[in-house]
Each structure stands twice: as C-alpha cells, then as structure tokens.
Design an enzyme around this catalytic site. Structure first.
Site, PDB file in Angstrom:
ATOM      1  N   TYR A 143       0.959  -1.213   0.174  1.00 53.00           N
ATOM      2  CA  TYR A 143       0.065  -0.163  -0.050  1.00 53.00           C
ATOM      3  C   TYR A 143       0.841   1.340   0.061  1.00 53.00           C
ATOM      4  O   TYR A 143       1.773   1.408   0.781  1.00 53.00           O
ATOM      5  CB  TYR A 143      -1.036   0.028   1.117  1.00 53.00           C
ATOM      6  N   ASP A 238       9.319   2.623  -1.166  1.00 53.21           N
ATOM      7  CA  ASP A 238       8.312   3.369  -0.415  1.00 53.21           C
ATOM      8  C   ASP A 238       8.772   3.088   1.084  1.00 53.21           C
ATOM      9  O   ASP A 238       8.375   1.874   1.870  1.00 53.21           O
ATOM     10  CB  ASP A 238       6.910   2.841  -0.402  1.00 53.21           C
ATOM     11  N   LYS A 266       5.700   9.330   8.438  1.00 54.44           N
ATOM     12  CA  LYS A 266       5.567   8.854   9.696  1.00 54.44           C
ATOM     13  C   LYS A 266       6.730   9.120  10.944  1.00 54.44           C
ATOM     14  O   LYS A 266       6.538  10.393  11.217  1.00 54.44           O
ATOM     15  CB  LYS A 266       5.256   7.246   9.738  1.00 54.44           C
TER      16      LYS A 266
HETATM   17  P1  KE4 Z   1      -0.153   8.573   4.643  1.00 58.80           P
HETATM   18  O1  KE4 Z   1      -0.705   9.382   3.367  1.00 58.80           O
HETATM   19  O2  KE4 Z   1      -1.338   7.689   5.153  1.00 58.80           O
HETATM   20  O3  KE4 Z   1       0.741   9.418   5.486  1.00 58.80           O
HETATM   21  O4  KE4 Z   1       0.769   7.576   3.965  1.00 58.80           O
HETATM   22  C1  KE4 Z   1       0.238   6.511   3.279  1.00 58.80           C
HETATM   23  C2  KE4 Z   1       1.285   5.442   3.192  1.00 58.80           C
HETATM   24  C3  KE4 Z   1       2.439   5.166   2.178  1.00 58.80           C
HETATM   25  N1  KE4 Z   1       3.241   4.128   2.104  1.00 58.80           N
HETATM   26  C4  KE4 Z   1       3.109   3.072   3.067  1.00 58.80           C
HETATM   27  C5  KE4 Z   1       3.997   2.088   3.066  1.00 58.80           C
HETATM   28  C6  KE4 Z   1       2.165   3.384   4.231  1.00 58.80           C
HETATM   29  O5  KE4 Z   1       2.012   2.412   5.112  1.00 58.80           O
HETATM   30  C7  KE4 Z   1       1.182   4.379   4.003  1.00 58.80           C
HETATM   31  C8  KE4 Z   1       0.143   4.502   5.331  1.00 58.80           C
HETATM   32  N2  KE4 Z   1       0.092   3.693   6.246  1.00 58.80           N
HETATM   33  C9  KE4 Z   1      -1.365   3.206   6.845  1.00 58.80           C
HETATM   34  C10 KE4 Z   1      -1.343   2.252   7.785  1.00 58.80           C
HETATM   35  N3  KE4 Z   1      -0.802   0.815   6.927  1.00 58.80           N
HETATM   36  C11 KE4 Z   1      -1.792   4.356   7.586  1.00 58.80           C
HETATM   37  C12 KE4 Z   1      -2.827   4.114   8.312  1.00 58.80           C
HETATM   38  C13 KE4 Z   1      -4.258   4.623   7.788  1.00 58.80           C
HETATM   39  O6  KE4 Z   1      -4.493   4.404   6.442  1.00 58.80           O
HETATM   40  O7  KE4 Z   1      -5.207   5.235   8.645  1.00 58.80           O
END
Ligand code: KE4
Length: 427
Positions: A143, A238, A266
């Site tokens: 993801y 990523d 993060k």
């Molecule tokens: P954000 O747009 O949520 O800051 O980041 C997206 C993203 C990009 N790449 C990786 C590997 C990620 O894990 C994420 C976001 N992770 C999720 C949890 N697996 C965020 C939690 C959520 O969507 O509420």
C-alpha cells in the site's frame, strides 16, 4: 456498555463518514465499536473512560520514541508560540533535508510533503515526467497511500494490468499500473522483459507492512534493482513505514540496494503530518521550480512538523546503537507469544522484522498477499478483542503491522505475554 462505546461513535457517525477520518480506525475487519482515545504517554494509550492499554499501533508507526515524548512536546509547544505556518521557507526545512540526506545518502535532494500519499504520488509523477513513460508497476499487498495510480488491485492472473482498487478511479488510468506478486522473482523478470521499455517506475515497500509484515526474500530487491537499472526504470522505495524504524536511516542502509527515489513519512514527522520524497539529483531537479514537473503543498515542511520531526530524529541519532535492543524486545515478545499459541495448539505464523511484527492466524509461511490472505481473520478478530480487554492495543486488522517503541519496557513485554496467555484461555 461502558461509556467509552456508548455515545462517542454514534455521535461521530452523525458528522463523519463512518465516524472516522481514516477507514481502518472504524474496526470494520474486527467488528465492534471503535474505542475513542483520550490521551497517550510513552508506551501507553488511554481511552475516554480512562482505561490504559499498552500500545502496539503507535499511530501506525510514527511514535518510535513513544507517545508525548517530553522533549518533542516541549519543542513543538515552543515553536507554536512563534507561529504555526508561514508559507515561506524556514531554516528548519533545510536542517531536515540535510539530516535525512546525511542519514540516507541516496536521497540527494528532498522535498517535504504533508503525507506519505503525497510523497508517493509525487514520486510516480516525477518518474513519469523524467522517463517520458506512462506505465508503472507495484506489488500486490503493498500500500502506497490512496492516489489514483496506486490504489490499484491485481486483476485475475499473475502479472496483470491493474484494476481500480476503488470506485472513482478511471479504468484507463488503472490499466497503466502493472500489479505483480511480491517476492516472485520469476514473474518480475518476465514482466520487465515484456514491459520494461514502457515502465516509468516500479514502487515497492522494501519490507512490506500493509499485508501484514512480509520481509523481502533473499535476492528479491537485488534482482529488482538490477532489472530496473537495465531498463532505465526508476526504482522507488516506499519507506514511509521503514524509514528510521530499523536503523538511523532507511531499510536501504541495511542492504546494498540503492533506489533512485525514496518516499518517507510517519517517523520523520514525530507524530505530526508529514511526508518526503528524495533521490537522485538529476531526477529531483525536474521538480518545480527548478524543473517543470509540478508539485506543491500549503503546509509542506511546516514549522511544527519540522520541529517534531527534527527533535525525534535528533534523539534517534543518539540511539543509533540502541535499535538492537528494540529488536531484541520485539523478538522476545514474538517468541514468547509463539510459544503460548503452540502450547494451546493454535496455528499462528508470526512475521517479526526488527521492531515490527504481525501474528498471522495460519500455519504459514507468509511471503506474499496470497499466502497472507489464507489467515483466519475471524480468529484474529477474537484475539484482537481479547487482548484489548486484557489491556493490549493491537492494530485492528490482520493485514497491518504491530510496532514497538523505545518507550516499551521489559515490564510491558511481560504484561503483554501475560495478557496473551489470559486471552488464549478464552479463545
Ligand atoms: P499517509 O498518506 O497515510 O501518510 O501514508 C500513506 C502510506 C504510504 N506508504 C506506506 C508504506 C504506508 O504504510 C502508508 C500509510 N500506512 C497506513 C497503515 N498501514 C496508514 C494508516 C491509515 O491509513 O489510517
């Protein structure tokens, strides 16, 4: 029904879709009403009824120092008194870019964003603009945020042109994303031999965290690097989750594989909204205003996120030799839980990678999305609720990662093992 769950959720549902600002928080895959949080400190999180839990979600990874670290909080408060956002450059942004680049040398130039989604979306646009190619490839189960080109699921078959992972994504756009099985070198090789000259980029989580934790097989990333270099395909790591999670740098610092672009998020924001994209100078210079590939953000590099991020990273820098201890605590937790499950005759496969882990309810092994999806999600849901009742806050989905922080103590691990033992009695 305790106060926690009686009215907060219905109230929220009246004014927010599903009562949450990010779907996974609604607990759809584990059932029940989500618990609402009041505050957190260190390794603990407290719900609105005052109940305390040991937290293994840590806001999905950012809080590697633990919640409300006194220095992070103080620095953010002091910074806020001087203004929260200017829409103009500040020295802190230069310090952040310099610190990240020194820690992760492949990131020669860095652009801050306010989320991981923006970072990966920008990386894709940058790669397309730099190569003049339109196709990209990603891996099933990885993801990368919710931009249209990346919210793609695999069609039927092995290496398939993506299909929209959500309504609202044009099929014509989805078809430009090739979806490949993670850790499958043969399929990767064939796909690149077939489409290589049309691919702008391949994006990968070097250690996957979004199908549950799945490490790369030996040689997978090396092969990916070799093939992308051979066909002049931009390789994007990523590292939104893995950046500064395993070491003072990216997962790439622990391997010989250097990507062309890296996305972060993060941890580098210390719990405030953040993302970053960085990489080879000749690619990054294509970004406006030096180049003509457009990208922007009102709050990109804002003073508060920079403050929380810089303080967090500077503290992590002093812990360079303590990451091993964090890994050892995680290993102990996973090993002792594995033993409890085995003694109970419940099949679990626990993937534990440095300070992140997933308990898959199946015999395993779990090495890609197909194998991950063999898990018994009902059993996971029952375990999740049992652990919650026993004061342990796990990610509310079988296909997410658990995280430890430097604030988690051996006592926390002991308590978690004890809670696991109690939970298994009634599983
Ligand atoms: P954000 O747009 O949520 O800051 O980041 C997206 C993203 C990009 N790449 C990786 C590997 C990620 O894990 C994420 C976001 N992770 C999720 C949890 N697996 C965020 C939690 C959520 O969507 O509420």
């Amino acid at each position: 029904m305790s106060k926690t769950r009686s009215n907060y959720f219905p109230q929220a549902c009246k004014v927010i879709p599903g009562g949450v600002n990010s779907p996974v928080r609604a607990w759809k895959s584990v059932g029940g009403r989500p618990v609402f949080v009041s505050h957190a400190k260190g390794s603990k999180i407290f719900d609105v009824s005052g109940k305390e839990y040991i937290d293994y979600v840590l806001s999905w990874g950012p809080l590697i120092l633990g919640h409300a670290h006194s220095k992070v909080t103080a620095d953010v408060c002091n910074k806020a008194k001087k203004g929260t956002s200017f829409g103009a450059p500040t020295p802190a942004e230069t310090q952040m870019a310099k610190l990240i680049s020194e820690a992760i040398p492949s990131m020669e130039l860095i652009r801050m964003t306010s989320s991981g989604t923006e970072a990966t979306m920008t990386a894709i646009r940058l790669a397309r603009g730099f190569t003049g190619r339109d196709m990209i490839a990603k891996f099933d189960g990885c993801y990368h945020g919710h931009s249209d080109s990346l919210l793609i699921k695999a069609g039927s078959g092995v290496a398939t042109f993506g299909i929209p992972g959500s309504p609202g994504i044009p099929a014509d756009l989805a078809r430009l994303t090739l979806s490949l099985p993670y850790n499958d070198i043969d399929t990767l090789q064939k796909a690149i031999e077939t489409y290589g000259s049309r691919l702008a980029a391949i994006i990968v989580e070097p250690v996957a965290g979004n199908m549950g934790v799945v490490p790369p097989r030996n040689g997978f990333l090396d092969k990916l690097r070799k093939l992308t270099a051979q066909y002049s395909i931009v390789l994007i790591f990523d590292e939104v989750i893995t950046g500064f999670r395993f070491t003072f740098g990216g997962y790439q610092n622990l391997t010989e594989v250097k990507p062309d672009l890296t996305c972060l998020g993060k941890i580098i924001g210390g719990g405030l909204p953040v993302g970053a994209i960085g990489g080879r100078k000749e690619i990054m210079e294509k970004l406006a205003p030096t180049g003509d590939i457009y990208q922007a953000g009102t709050l990109s590099g804002n003073p508060l996120a920079m403050s929380a991020g810089l303080t967090t990273l500077n503290i992590l820098k002093t812990k360079k030799n303590s990451f091993l201890k964090l890994d050892e605590k995680t290993n102990r937790l996973c090993k002792e839980m594995q033993d409890l499950f085995s003694a109970k005759g419940i099949a679990v496969c626990i993937n534990c990678v440095y300070s992140m882990f997933t308990i898959f309810f199946q015999t395993g092994p779990v090495y890609d999305l197909d194998t991950a999806q063999k898990s018994d999600t009902m059993m996971f849901a029952r375990f999740f609720h049992g652990m919650l009742k026993n004061g342990i806050w796990l990610a509310p989905s079988q296909f997410e990662a658990g995280f430890l922080s430097f604030a988690h103590t051996q006592k926390d691990i002991d308590k978690t093992i004890d809670s696991c033992s109690k939970t298994l009695r009634n599983l």
